[in-house]
Design an enzyme around this catalytic site. Sequence first.
Site: not given
Length: 348
Positions: A52, A210, A213, A219
């Site tokens: 991370e 999109c 997705c 969305c």
Amino acid sequence: MQKQILAKLQNNILIWYKKNGRKELPWRNLQNSLCDKRLYHIERSYGVYISEIMLQQTQVKSVLEKFYFPFLEKFPNLASLANADEEKLLKAWQGLGYYSRARNLRKAAIICIQKFNGSLPKNIKDLKSLNGIGAYTAGAIACFGYDEKVSFVDGNIKRILCRLFALQNPSTKELELKAEKLLNLNNAFDHNQALLDIGALVCLPKNPKCGICPLYEFCIGKFNTELYPRVKKISYENLNLNLVLLEFQKKFSIQKSSKKLYKGMYNFPFFEDNEFKINKNMKLITEFKHSYTRFKINVRVYHQILDKKDKSHNFKSLEELDNMPLSILSLKALKILKQSIIKFDSGV
């Protein structure tokens, strides 16, 4: 969001992750370290922590191919970090940039040894008390390192949430509350990994995909993705630097920086235009572009062979330079220097 809709959204996320997620990334498989012999002795939370911190400013591909395993080989646990020589630590971090991250690793490790019995804490508040660990990194360590049912927001997740709820300029608190409400408590690990991957692979800053997705039907901002979130243009400042390769008896002047920008790292001497005077013995050998934080830098590289040693300079051979932690700026200059020496030796 209604309970039924939320359950469907969460399910879509997990189905997508099962088919498309980057489950092969080593820091996602640390609960079963037998997947990679190099991870046999790496504590899961520690392996997540290192990944991370590296991924804060560096692409996944670069971390995976160049840095993650070599660093863990040198520093396999918090104790090794706490006892690390700073120059060796910075050398292991060389190429990743933002070297305060490496120094913070060491500071945090020392605190873990002193306060948390030599391990990273599970508690978000305790994790955030460590140097270099903010809200996102604390959440990621808690979830991926300890299976805690927590949510968090990074740049990718922020973009997803902004588009999902059509938010142009939400506060951090608002985004964190949205992430918390979406969290799948039955499988927080895969849920959070999936969001990171959807942001990295599908819900892209430009030209998002999109059509594939898993959040498409939920969305609100899908037809105006460029509006969410409102992106601030980064204003870069142009800077000219003059870097000088001062040579004496095949050794080159090097300086250890005490300034915040490159603290603890070594650099060839460099100067801004207003503090630099060229002399007749200096030869301009090349120019290159470099960028750092908010600066777009043009670097002119000069070479000068000295007749006598200047005692105010520390001179090192090429072999010695290879073992010292150099900034990326000086690494670029060193590569150019070696190439010019090869050309000279070959008579080109």
